[in-house]
Motif scaffolding. Structure first.
Motif, PDB file in Angstrom:
ATOM      1  N   LEU A   1      11.106   8.849  -9.147  1.00  0.00           N
ATOM      2  CA  LEU A   1       9.711   8.691  -8.800  1.00  0.00           C
ATOM      3  C   LEU A   1       9.237   7.138  -9.114  1.00  0.00           C
ATOM      4  N   VAL A   2      10.037   6.504  -9.854  1.00  0.00           N
ATOM      5  CA  VAL A   2       9.768   4.866 -10.029  1.00  0.00           C
ATOM      6  C   VAL A   2      10.216   4.361  -8.466  1.00  0.00           C
ATOM      7  N   ALA A   3      11.194   4.547  -7.970  1.00  0.00           N
ATOM      8  CA  ALA A   3      11.508   3.997  -6.710  1.00  0.00           C
ATOM      9  C   ALA A   3      10.690   4.468  -5.413  1.00  0.00           C
ATOM     10  N   ARG A   4      10.222   5.556  -5.631  1.00  0.00           N
ATOM     11  CA  ARG A   4       9.225   6.083  -4.322  1.00  0.00           C
ATOM     12  C   ARG A   4       7.923   5.475  -4.696  1.00  0.00           C
ATOM     13  N   LEU A   5       7.418   5.509  -5.779  1.00  0.00           N
ATOM     14  CA  LEU A   5       6.203   4.696  -5.866  1.00  0.00           C
ATOM     15  C   LEU A   5       6.252   3.300  -5.551  1.00  0.00           C
ATOM     16  N   PHE A   6       7.294   2.465  -6.057  1.00  0.00           N
ATOM     17  CA  PHE A   6       7.596   1.321  -5.887  1.00  0.00           C
ATOM     18  C   PHE A   6       7.688   0.985  -4.459  1.00  0.00           C
ATOM     19  N   LEU A   7       8.528   1.774  -3.490  1.00  0.00           N
ATOM     20  CA  LEU A   7       8.537   1.644  -2.218  1.00  0.00           C
ATOM     21  C   LEU A   7       7.442   1.627  -1.455  1.00  0.00           C
TER      22      LEU A   7
ATOM     23  N   PHE B   1       4.183   1.019  -2.695  1.00  0.00           N
ATOM     24  CA  PHE B   1       3.610   0.056  -2.978  1.00  0.00           C
ATOM     25  C   PHE B   1       4.186  -1.247  -1.956  1.00  0.00           C
ATOM     26  N   VAL B   2       5.495  -1.583  -2.043  1.00  0.00           N
ATOM     27  CA  VAL B   2       5.942  -2.382  -1.390  1.00  0.00           C
ATOM     28  C   VAL B   2       5.868  -2.460   0.075  1.00  0.00           C
ATOM     29  N   LEU B   3       5.652  -1.358   0.642  1.00  0.00           N
ATOM     30  CA  LEU B   3       5.548  -1.126   2.039  1.00  0.00           C
ATOM     31  C   LEU B   3       4.298  -1.478   2.575  1.00  0.00           C
ATOM     32  N   GLY B   4       3.458  -0.651   1.480  1.00  0.00           N
ATOM     33  CA  GLY B   4       1.897  -1.148   1.893  1.00  0.00           C
ATOM     34  C   GLY B   4       1.677  -2.574   1.722  1.00  0.00           C
ATOM     35  N   LEU B   5       2.153  -3.127   0.542  1.00  0.00           N
ATOM     36  CA  LEU B   5       1.803  -4.728   0.603  1.00  0.00           C
ATOM     37  C   LEU B   5       2.455  -5.475   2.007  1.00  0.00           C
ATOM     38  N   VAL B   6       3.642  -5.047   2.143  1.00  0.00           N
ATOM     39  CA  VAL B   6       4.032  -6.029   3.256  1.00  0.00           C
ATOM     40  C   VAL B   6       3.460  -5.735   4.529  1.00  0.00           C
ATOM     41  N   VAL B   7       2.889  -4.546   4.696  1.00  0.00           N
ATOM     42  CA  VAL B   7       2.213  -4.343   6.049  1.00  0.00           C
ATOM     43  C   VAL B   7       0.859  -5.136   6.015  1.00  0.00           C
ATOM     44  N   ALA B   8       0.172  -4.897   4.816  1.00  0.00           N
ATOM     45  CA  ALA B   8      -1.246  -5.493   4.700  1.00  0.00           C
ATOM     46  C   ALA B   8      -1.170  -7.105   4.782  1.00  0.00           C
ATOM     47  N   HIS B   9       0.023  -7.730   4.211  1.00  0.00           N
ATOM     48  CA  HIS B   9       0.377  -9.096   4.253  1.00  0.00           C
ATOM     49  C   HIS B   9       0.352  -9.503   5.768  1.00  0.00           C
TER      50      HIS B   9
ATOM     51  N   TRP C   1       5.578  -3.418  -9.280  1.00  0.00           N
ATOM     52  CA  TRP C   1       6.460  -2.985 -10.240  1.00  0.00           C
ATOM     53  C   TRP C   1       6.218  -2.629 -11.392  1.00  0.00           C
ATOM     54  N   LEU C   2       5.373  -3.655 -12.206  1.00  0.00           N
ATOM     55  CA  LEU C   2       4.832  -3.505 -13.351  1.00  0.00           C
ATOM     56  C   LEU C   2       4.033  -2.231 -13.603  1.00  0.00           C
ATOM     57  N   ALA C   3       3.087  -2.064 -12.315  1.00  0.00           N
ATOM     58  CA  ALA C   3       2.172  -1.008 -12.623  1.00  0.00           C
ATOM     59  C   ALA C   3       2.964   0.188 -12.357  1.00  0.00           C
ATOM     60  N   VAL C   4       4.050   0.215 -11.669  1.00  0.00           N
ATOM     61  CA  VAL C   4       4.626   1.784 -11.463  1.00  0.00           C
ATOM     62  C   VAL C   4       5.398   2.007 -12.774  1.00  0.00           C
ATOM     63  N   ARG C   5       6.035   0.887 -13.412  1.00  0.00           N
ATOM     64  CA  ARG C   5       6.835   1.096 -14.662  1.00  0.00           C
ATOM     65  C   ARG C   5       5.924   1.420 -15.732  1.00  0.00           C
ATOM     66  N   LEU C   6       4.684   1.045 -15.815  1.00  0.00           N
ATOM     67  CA  LEU C   6       3.588   1.331 -16.835  1.00  0.00           C
ATOM     68  C   LEU C   6       3.007   2.981 -16.519  1.00  0.00           C
ATOM     69  N   ALA C   7       3.298   3.225 -15.159  1.00  0.00           N
ATOM     70  CA  ALA C   7       2.654   4.755 -15.046  1.00  0.00           C
ATOM     71  C   ALA C   7       3.560   5.715 -15.298  1.00  0.00           C
ATOM     72  N   VAL C   8       4.980   5.259 -14.969  1.00  0.00           N
ATOM     73  CA  VAL C   8       6.000   6.363 -15.264  1.00  0.00           C
ATOM     74  C   VAL C   8       6.619   6.230 -16.694  1.00  0.00           C
ATOM     75  N   ARG C   9       6.273   5.324 -17.497  1.00  0.00           N
ATOM     76  CA  ARG C   9       6.955   5.174 -18.636  1.00  0.00           C
ATOM     77  C   ARG C   9       6.758   6.463 -19.429  1.00  0.00           C
ATOM     78  N   PRO C  10       5.314   6.960 -19.630  1.00  0.00           N
ATOM     79  CA  PRO C  10       5.215   7.861 -20.324  1.00  0.00           C
ATOM     80  C   PRO C  10       5.774   9.512 -19.735  1.00  0.00           C
TER      81      PRO C  10
END
Length: 456
Positions: A24-30, A32-40, A184-193
């Motif tokens: 789940l961490v890798a999926r959410l991070f991917l 987010f990154v794809l969205g940020l790259v496209v938006a950028h 990455w920080l947001a994904v880690r904080l969301a998945v840590r619980p």
């Protein structure tokens, strides 16, 4: 008889799904990154397009103003002074030269025609004009203007945008890296619980009381942790009730069994009396092992004590030898250890009794691993256990089919008690068949720090 239907095999994953991360961490991070790259990329494209449009309008406006002024100046100067003024009028991508033009290609591209229209508007048709392009460089055009005295002046233009500032791509990359780090920080904080809940679920053990999951964090996380802790308490309560019920039933059955045995003993000698006596003995053994199994659930409540593990195993083997049973010891060594002695003795006794029951002899061996863990083996040369049943034989009341006879049948609780007490010790009971026949029962004790083991 109808033909047997072919066993359906799981369909292979499509090629694209194989590239999709499994965690789940890798999926959410991917995502987010794809969205940020496209938006950028879109932001950079819009910025570049707006800059291109603005610069183009400014260049055309400057071109109209500069061409008109420059040609007026050159037309008013005496011919002998014009050569000195050409360098003064040159700026940027515009250069003024004496004629004639050195290129002969007609205009083709839209950019060439746009620049030509701006030059024509600047001169207003007051002077003869010829605008041509370079056949080798589509961005290079020349405008040849005929001055009042019949001589020609040439405007040499390179149609190119000003280069991007070197700091702009660096700043954009730094912004993207900052956003990726925040994602990455947001994904880690969301998945840590979720990770904490998964670890707590893996650590659940009916023989131990695990610490509760922290009920802090966002409201949804705290609610999930509260529900998980409540589930842990319910499971522990149900397990305790089950063990208490089993112990109570087994204990209460002892009284009527004892009365029945007394009545059987008062009967006259006969074959039926012998059969009934054997049956009562078997029922009594089942009741006693039921009580032992219920008590084994509380093995973790015994206090730990420091002992010499090698001497402990040696003493146990000697006890069996003193009763005339064939139990041998190999690989024994002095080893200080912190453990629950009664629980450990019961585990090893059950394993040795099981080996004696099926092979008539048992061999006990110790081995220390490189990471500090210790294995105690109980080996025999009996019939072994079918590979598919090695895990099942440790379940309560499970017996291998071939052992269901009066000589070796048992109640199916010996290995179950051993495994439950091993878990209370923090150890692992592993069964495997030996090469050449027989069973290997390995009790793996995890490594301990010097402070835990003590001086012995």
């Amino acid at each position: 008889m109808s033909p047997t239907a072919p066993v359906s095999q799981p369909s292979p994953r499509p090629p694209l799904s194989r590239l999709w991360p499994r965690t789940l961490v890798a999926r959410l991070f991917l995502i987010f990154v794809l969205g940020l790259v496209v938006a950028h990329a879109l932001s950079f494209s819009l910025l570049f397009y707006e800059r291109y449009t603005t610069t183009r309008m400014m260049m055309l406006g400057d071109l109209e103003r500069d061409v008109g002024i420059a040609m007026d100046i050159l037309d008013r100067l005496p011919p002998q002074e014009r050569a000195a003024w050409y360098p003064r009028l040159t700026n940027g991508n515009k250069q003024y030269l004496p004629g004639p033009a050195t290129v002969r290609q007609p205009l083709e591209s839209a950019a060439q025609r746009t620049a030509a229209a701006a030059i024509e508007d600047a001169l207003g048709g007051r002077r003869p004009l010829a605008i041509l392009a370079d056949a080798d460089d589509p961005r290079h055009i020349q405008a040849q203007v005929t001055l009042g005295d019949g001589s020609t002046a040439v405007l040499d233009i390179h149609l190119q945008m000003p280069a991007l500032a070197r700091w702009l791509p660096v700043v954009l990359c730094l912004q993207l890296l900052l956003l990726v780090g925040c994602a990455w920080l947001a994904v880690r904080l969301a998945v840590r619980p979720l990770t904490r809940l998964a670890q707590a679920a893996d650590a659940m053990d009916p023989n131990r009381k695990p610490p509760p999951v922290p009920e802090d964090g966002p409201r949804e996380v705290a609610r999930a942790a509260t529900a998980f802790n409540a589930m842990q308490r319910r499971i522990a309560s149900h397990m305790a009730e089950r063990m208490q019920m089993l112990g109570a039933i087994s204990h209460d059955l002892q009284t009527p069994i004892t009365r029945m045995k007394l009545r059987v003993e008062s009967m006259d000698e006969s074959a039926d009396r012998d059969k009934l006596e054997r049956d009562l003995d078997e029922v009594g053994r089942l009741v006693r092992e039921g009580i032992d199994y219920a008590r084994s659930a509380h093995g973790s409540q015994e206090k730990e004590a420091r002992t010499d593990l090698g001497a402990f195993v040696e003493s146990l083997v000697y006890d069996y030898e003193d009763t005339g049973r064939r139990v041998t010891l190999a690989g024994q060594e002095s080893l200080p250890w912190s453990t629950r002695p009664q629980a450990l003795r019961r585990v090893l006794s059950n394993l040795i009794d099981n080996a004696l029951k099926f092979s008539g002899a048992a061999e006990v061996a110790m081995r220390r691993h490189g990471d500090g863990a210790v294995s105690i083996f109980v080996l025999d040369r009996g019939p072994g256990i079918p590979p598919g049943e090695l895990d099942a034989v440790c379940e309560p009341f499970y017996r291998v089919e071939s052992s269901r006879n009066r000589a070796t049948g048992g109640t199916g609780l010996g290995l179950a008690i051993a495994r439950q007490l091993a878990a209370a010790l923090g150890a692992e009971l592993v069964l495997s068949n030996r090469p050449g026949g027989g069973l290997s029962a390995e009790l793996r004790l995890p490594s301990q720090s010097p402070r835990q083991a003590g001086p012995g």
